[in-house]
Design an enzyme around this catalytic site. Structure first.
Site, PDB file in Angstrom:
ATOM      1  N   ARG A 281      -7.798   4.669   4.596  1.00 18.74           N
ATOM      2  CA  ARG A 281      -7.106   3.564   5.280  1.00 18.74           C
ATOM      3  C   ARG A 281      -5.769   4.026   5.858  1.00 18.74           C
ATOM      4  O   ARG A 281      -5.335   3.548   6.908  1.00 18.74           O
ATOM      5  CB  ARG A 281      -6.943   2.355   4.365  1.00 18.74           C
ATOM      6  CG  ARG A 281      -6.576   1.085   5.112  1.00 18.74           C
ATOM      7  CD  ARG A 281      -6.530  -0.136   4.204  1.00 18.74           C
ATOM      8  NE  ARG A 281      -7.772  -0.888   4.182  1.00 18.74           N
ATOM      9  CZ  ARG A 281      -8.129  -1.812   5.070  1.00 18.74           C
ATOM     10  NH1 ARG A 281      -7.328  -2.118   6.079  1.00 18.74           N
ATOM     11  NH2 ARG A 281      -9.275  -2.456   4.978  1.00 18.74           N
TER      12      ARG A 281
ATOM     13  N   GLU B 102      -2.383  -8.926   3.053  1.00 17.30           N
ATOM     14  CA  GLU B 102      -1.692  -7.639   3.098  1.00 17.30           C
ATOM     15  C   GLU B 102      -0.844  -7.385   4.347  1.00 17.30           C
ATOM     16  O   GLU B 102       0.229  -6.783   4.253  1.00 17.30           O
ATOM     17  CB  GLU B 102      -2.708  -6.496   2.967  1.00 17.30           C
ATOM     18  CG  GLU B 102      -3.413  -6.444   1.630  1.00 17.30           C
ATOM     19  CD  GLU B 102      -4.628  -5.536   1.692  1.00 17.30           C
ATOM     20  OE1 GLU B 102      -5.628  -5.924   2.319  1.00 17.30           O
ATOM     21  OE2 GLU B 102      -4.570  -4.435   1.140  1.00 17.30           O
TER      22      GLU B 102
HETATM   23  N1  MTE Z   1      -0.147 -12.864  -3.134  1.00 18.25           N
HETATM   24  C1  MTE Z   1       0.222 -13.169  -4.401  1.00 18.25           C
HETATM   25  N2  MTE Z   1       1.000 -14.250  -4.607  1.00 18.25           N
HETATM   26  N3  MTE Z   1      -0.147 -12.394  -5.455  1.00 18.25           N
HETATM   27  C2  MTE Z   1      -0.920 -11.262  -5.285  1.00 18.25           C
HETATM   28  O1  MTE Z   1      -1.245 -10.574  -6.255  1.00 18.25           O
HETATM   29  N4  MTE Z   1      -2.076  -9.800  -3.680  1.00 18.25           N
HETATM   30  C3  MTE Z   1      -2.146  -9.333  -2.297  1.00 18.25           C
HETATM   31  C4  MTE Z   1      -2.281 -10.514  -1.335  1.00 18.25           C
HETATM   32  N5  MTE Z   1      -1.301 -11.521  -1.630  1.00 18.25           N
HETATM   33  C5  MTE Z   1      -1.320 -10.914  -3.950  1.00 18.25           C
HETATM   34  C6  MTE Z   1      -0.920 -11.784  -2.900  1.00 18.25           C
HETATM   35  C7  MTE Z   1      -3.241  -8.409  -2.045  1.00 18.25           C
HETATM   36  S1  MTE Z   1      -3.039  -6.786  -2.425  1.00 18.25           S
HETATM   37  C8  MTE Z   1      -4.409  -8.816  -1.469  1.00 18.25           C
HETATM   38  S2  MTE Z   1      -5.628  -7.717  -1.086  1.00 18.25           S
HETATM   39  C9  MTE Z   1      -4.672 -10.235  -1.161  1.00 18.25           C
HETATM   40  O2  MTE Z   1      -3.587 -11.072  -1.518  1.00 18.25           O
HETATM   41  C10 MTE Z   1      -5.915 -10.677  -1.905  1.00 18.25           C
HETATM   42  O3  MTE Z   1      -6.219 -12.005  -1.727  1.00 18.25           O
HETATM   43  P1  MTE Z   1      -6.928 -12.593  -0.411  1.00 18.25           P
HETATM   44  O4  MTE Z   1      -7.982 -11.633  -0.004  1.00 18.25           O
HETATM   45  O5  MTE Z   1      -7.467 -13.888  -0.876  1.00 18.25           O
HETATM   46  O6  MTE Z   1      -5.848 -12.726   0.611  1.00 18.25           O
HETATM   47  N1  HPA Z   2      -9.227  -2.359   0.863  1.00 18.41           N
HETATM   48  C1  HPA Z   2      -8.944  -2.798  -0.375  1.00 18.41           C
HETATM   49  N2  HPA Z   2      -9.644  -2.514  -1.429  1.00 18.41           N
HETATM   50  C2  HPA Z   2     -10.703  -1.735  -1.273  1.00 18.41           C
HETATM   51  C3  HPA Z   2     -11.057  -1.237  -0.019  1.00 18.41           C
HETATM   52  C4  HPA Z   2     -10.280  -1.573   1.108  1.00 18.41           C
HETATM   53  O1  HPA Z   2     -10.528  -1.166   2.249  1.00 18.41           O
HETATM   54  N3  HPA Z   2     -12.138  -0.475  -0.183  1.00 18.41           N
HETATM   55  C5  HPA Z   2     -12.416  -0.509  -1.503  1.00 18.41           C
HETATM   56  N4  HPA Z   2     -11.560  -1.269  -2.161  1.00 18.41           N
HETATM   57 MO1  MOS Z   3      -5.269  -5.631  -2.189  1.00 25.06          MO
HETATM   58  S1  MOS Z   3      -4.393  -3.756  -2.285  1.00 25.06           S
HETATM   59  O1  MOS Z   3      -6.605  -4.957  -1.270  1.00 25.06           O
HETATM   60  O2  MOS Z   3      -5.847  -5.747  -3.775  1.00 25.06           O
END
Ligand code: MTE
Ligand code: HPA
Ligand code: MOS
Length: 771
Positions: free
Chosen positions: A317, A724
């Site tokens: 990534r 993210e």
């Molecule tokens: N927001 C909060 N409040 N707490 C979290 O742990 N994790 C982040 C983001 N926002 C997180 C957060 C990460 S790393 C990801 S991948 C996404 O939330 C995961 O949730 P979603 O796919 O439902 O957005």
């Molecule tokens: N993003 C986050 N988590 C993951 C991914 C990715 O692309 N691939 C495997 N785990």
């Molecule tokens: Mo988020 S780093 O893809 O849990």
């Protein structure tokens, strides 16, 4: 924002997180708050004091003090001593050799955590210390990797570099980051009849925890149930690394026949669990007089720690985001996944993307400074064109067409709304008048690819029940970590049935309800689970519509309307709950599951070409900082953000994600510094030595707006993922600091990340990169 009225639709409207009242009243149940079963024991793990050593012997005979119920080492594991997510290399307990300081060697279950801790330290473990690899340069020298090197390329970078009118090269060090979720890693496991195990785990990936518990216990998956009500933050740190905690609890529960809770305190959590990967970047870039990139050669050395974990996908990534928003006609990006004798680094919000993106932003900044052009002008000159405008500058270095590029428009709008131009003039004036304090500013863009880059993972399931009273209970594969996933999915399902938000209840994520789920990660929680839940709800709605149409004979089923808590079939209307009850009495099934897989994506790993992402999410931020040139101390004065979430399902939640992501990203690049000593011992393992952003680090003037647009792809409600991408808006703070240093008289400052006050002071003194 109370919403008890039967007014629908509820999607697209700001509303609080479904658990907000519980969060603020302290009644939300986290794993540690679950009422423990009688006789619950507590686990403690003995950690390796060495970064690399042979384990000569382990003597646990002294550990059995009163209150101790079990002591376990690698040889006591009934199944496989392995909790790695993809490859191998993550043992539950070290066997023969320890590969990082903090690695688990044995575990004790006792009647209190104090007894368990004391007992564990009574074990006699003999080590023979071995030389350790503690940085990527040494790993490269010794050719020690956790995965094969990988290259993405387009065109002929070497030739184009030679012929470019301008050419610069440089390096950049990027530090890692601790997740610092408020709730640390924790699991509570209970043994049941017939070998069954139940585990409450604070994990983003219940299915993987289920599978790994089964593996270490040598039992089939169907004997294990994993449940997650919520996490107090995950941020990627609980994507793969919650498994060790859960497996230790499950192993001890099986061995003792009692419930076992395993909770890491903050220091142990920071010592024992992986972080964001540190990177060393080397770049060589050729460009024209406008700063337009003609060729780039970028090397990424990735500090993976002692095992693969998710590092290969994370390093991929980082390569995918080595372009950020910029068209690279000729490029080669090379990645080495370096082995070091440190804790295995793991997923962290952005998953490698932030490091790749910071690198190219630093390069763009260099180009602008080299040519004495405005950095924002150089950024614009390099933006991908929107496909409909000019096709020839809209394909990435990995062969994906950029079909949805809106970054130029975002930049234009943000430049106006933030008064960027006039503030630059203001900064020049301020700096001319102030010999000690110097201001700097940066406007930086974000383009982030949405989908798991491993195509297979882009699938989700959901299970929806409608009860006779018309209330809806639903389960899906996603987990709640504060990001508001359950709120959004509830909104979506409420609208399918045309009922108020509070008629929908999402239960704890449970592997016995929806199987074989992917981690809640890659920002795709709502994209995947929202669609699956929508599909399940539509199945039930279809049955109800057919039934309602039959009752009246007025209209075909597709014309039956579900809105404002009512169902209307031509001339006749029912309250939703009335129709549901009637349907039940007519023996209509009121339960359904749903499934979704992301279309269009594919990835040819051998060729390093394909379409790994369904779409891109965009955003931009402007940050203005002031630096004290005598001390290196600084303050972020103002940040303006314009961010693209497509059509927002819930603007309140989205803005929260954007603000939080930005602050977390700024923390990574400013105050959060991980520091290991010469023996590979992490010395920054508590908030006393590791500084995360607090309320005072939030800019006093902080303006966040949503870009008004919708996803061109068929996502749920035409929304875009938000979890993210905003983290990378924090890059604006780092480059604003660099700008302030440049304006203080260091024309091409070398500044590595994090830009702590010490690092800024070094940059001001002209030796930024070196420690
Ligand atoms: N927001 C909060 N409040 N707490 C979290 O742990 N994790 C982040 C983001 N926002 C997180 C957060 C990460 S790393 C990801 S991948 C996404 O939330 C995961 O949730 P979603 O796919 O439902 O957005
Ligand atoms: N993003 C986050 N988590 C993951 C991914 C990715 O692309 N691939 C495997 N785990
Ligand atoms: Mo988020 S780093 O893809 O849990």
């Amino acid at each position: 924002m109370q919403d008890n009225a039967a007014k629908t639709p509820v999607t697209g409207k700001a509303r609080p997180h479904e658990s907000a009242p519980l969060h603020v009243t302290g009644t939300a149940v986290y794993t540690d708050d679950i009422v423990a079963p009688a006789g619950c024991l507590h686990a403690y793990v003995l950690k390796s004091p060495h970064a690399h050593a042979k384990v000569l012997s382990i003597d646990i005979s002294a550990c059995y003090i009163p209150g101790v119920h079990a002591v376990m080492t690698a040889k006591d594991i009934p199944g496989v001593n392995e909790v790695a997510p993809v490859f191998t290399g993550d043992p539950v307990f070290a066997e023969g050799e320890v590969l990082y300081a903090g690695q688990s060697v044995l575990a004790v279950a006792a009647e209190s955590i104090d007894i368990a801790r004391r007992a564990a330290h009574l074990a006699k473990v003999e080590y023979e210390s071995l030389p350790a690899i503690l940085d990527v340069h040494e790993a490269l020298k010794q050719q020690k990797f956790v995965g094969d090197p990988y290259v993405m390329k387009t065109g002929d970078a070497a030739a184009a570099l030679k012929s470019a009118p301008h050419r610069i090269s440089g390096t950049l060090d990027i530090g890692g980051q601790d997740h610092f979720y408020l709730e640390g890693q924790i699991a509570l496991a209970t043994p049941h009849e017939n070998g069954e195990v139940h585990c409450w785990s604070s994990t983003q990936h219940p299915s993987e925890v289920q599978h790994l518990i089964a593996k270490v216990l040598a039992i089939p998956d169907h004997l294990v149930t994993v449940e997650v009500r919520r996490m107090g933050g995950g941020f990627g740190g609980k994507e793969s690394q919650a498994s060790l905690i859960a497996c230790v609890a499950a192993l001890l529960a099986r061995k003792t026949g009692r419930a076992v809770k395993f909770r890491l305190d903050r220091d142990d959590d920071m010592i024992m669990t992986g972080k964001r990967h540190g990177f060393h970047i080397k770049y060589d870039v050729g460009f024209d007089a406008q700063g337009r990139i003609q060729a780039m050669d970028m090397l990424q050395l990735v500090d993976c720690g002692m095992s693969p974990d998710l590092s290969n996908a994370i390093a991929d990534r980082a390569m995918f985001h080595a372009d950020n928003c910029y068209y690279l006609p000729h490029a080669v990006v090379t990645s080495y996944r370096c082995f070091t004798h440190k804790v295995s680094n793991t997923a962290f919000r952005g998953f490698g993307g932030p490091q790749g993106m910071l690198a190219i932003e630093y390069v763009i900044d260099d180009i602008a400074r080299h040519l004495a052009l405005a950095p924002d002008a150089v950024r614009r000159a390099n933006f991908y064109d929107a496909m409909h405008a000019r096709k020839d500058r809209a394909v990435t270095h990995y062969g994906m067409d950029v079909e949805d590029c809106i970054i130029a428009d975002i930049f234009d709008r943000l430049e106006k709304s933030s008064a960027y131009k006039s503030r630059v003039a203001g900064i020049e004036k301020f700096n001319a008048e102030n010999p000690v304090l110097k201001r700097g500013i940066a406007m930086t863009p974000v383009k982030f690819g949405i989908s798991f880059t491993l195509t297979m993972l882009n699938q989700a399931g959901a299970l929806v029940h409608v009860y006779k009273d018309g209330s809806v209970q639903l389960n899906h594969g996603g987990t709640e970590m504060g990001q508001g996933l359950h709120t959004k999915v509830s909104q979506i399902v409420a609208d399918v049935f045309g009922i108020p938000f509070d008629r929908v209840r999402i239960t704890a994520t449970n592997t016995s309800k929806v199987p074989n789920t992917s981690a809640t990660a890659a920002s795709s929680g709502t994209d995947l689970n929202g669609k699956a839940a929508e599909a399940a709800a539509h199945t039930i709605r279809g049955r109800l519509a057919e039934f309602a149409a039959q009752q009246t004979g007025d209209v075909p089923p597709q014309d039956v309307k579900f809105a404002d808590g009512m169902v209307t079939a031509g001339s006749k209307s029912w309250l939703f709950r009335e129709l549901v009850n009637l349907a039940y009495m007519n023996r209509i099934s009121l339960s359904a599951n749903g499934f979704y897989k992301t279309p269009k994506i594919f990835w040819d790993r051998a060729a390093a070409k394909g379409r790994p992402f369904f779409y891109f999410a965009y955003g931009a931020a402007v940050s203005e900082v002031v630096v004290d040139t005598l001390t290196g101390e600084y303050k972020n004065l103002r940040t303006d953000i314009l961010h693209d979430v497509g059509r927002s399902i819930n603007p309140a939640i989205d803005i929260g994600q954007i603000e939080g992501g930005f602050v977390q990203g700024a923390g990574w690049l400013t105050s959060e510094e991980l520091w290991w000593d010469a023996k590979g011992i992490l010395k920054t393992h508590a908030p006393s030595t590791y500084k995360i952003p607090t309320g005072r680090d939030i800019p006093p003037d902080f303006r966040t707006a949503l870009y008004d647009g919708e996803n061109i792809e068929d996502t749920v409600y035409k929304s875009k993922a938000v979890g993210e991408p905003p983290l990378m808006l924090g890059i604006s703070v780092f480059l604003a600091l660099r700008d302030a240093v440049a304006r203080a008289g260091v024309p091409m400052p070398k500044l590595s990340a994090p830009a702590t006050p010490e690092a800024v002071l070094r940059a001001l003194n002209g030796h930024g990169g070196d420690i």
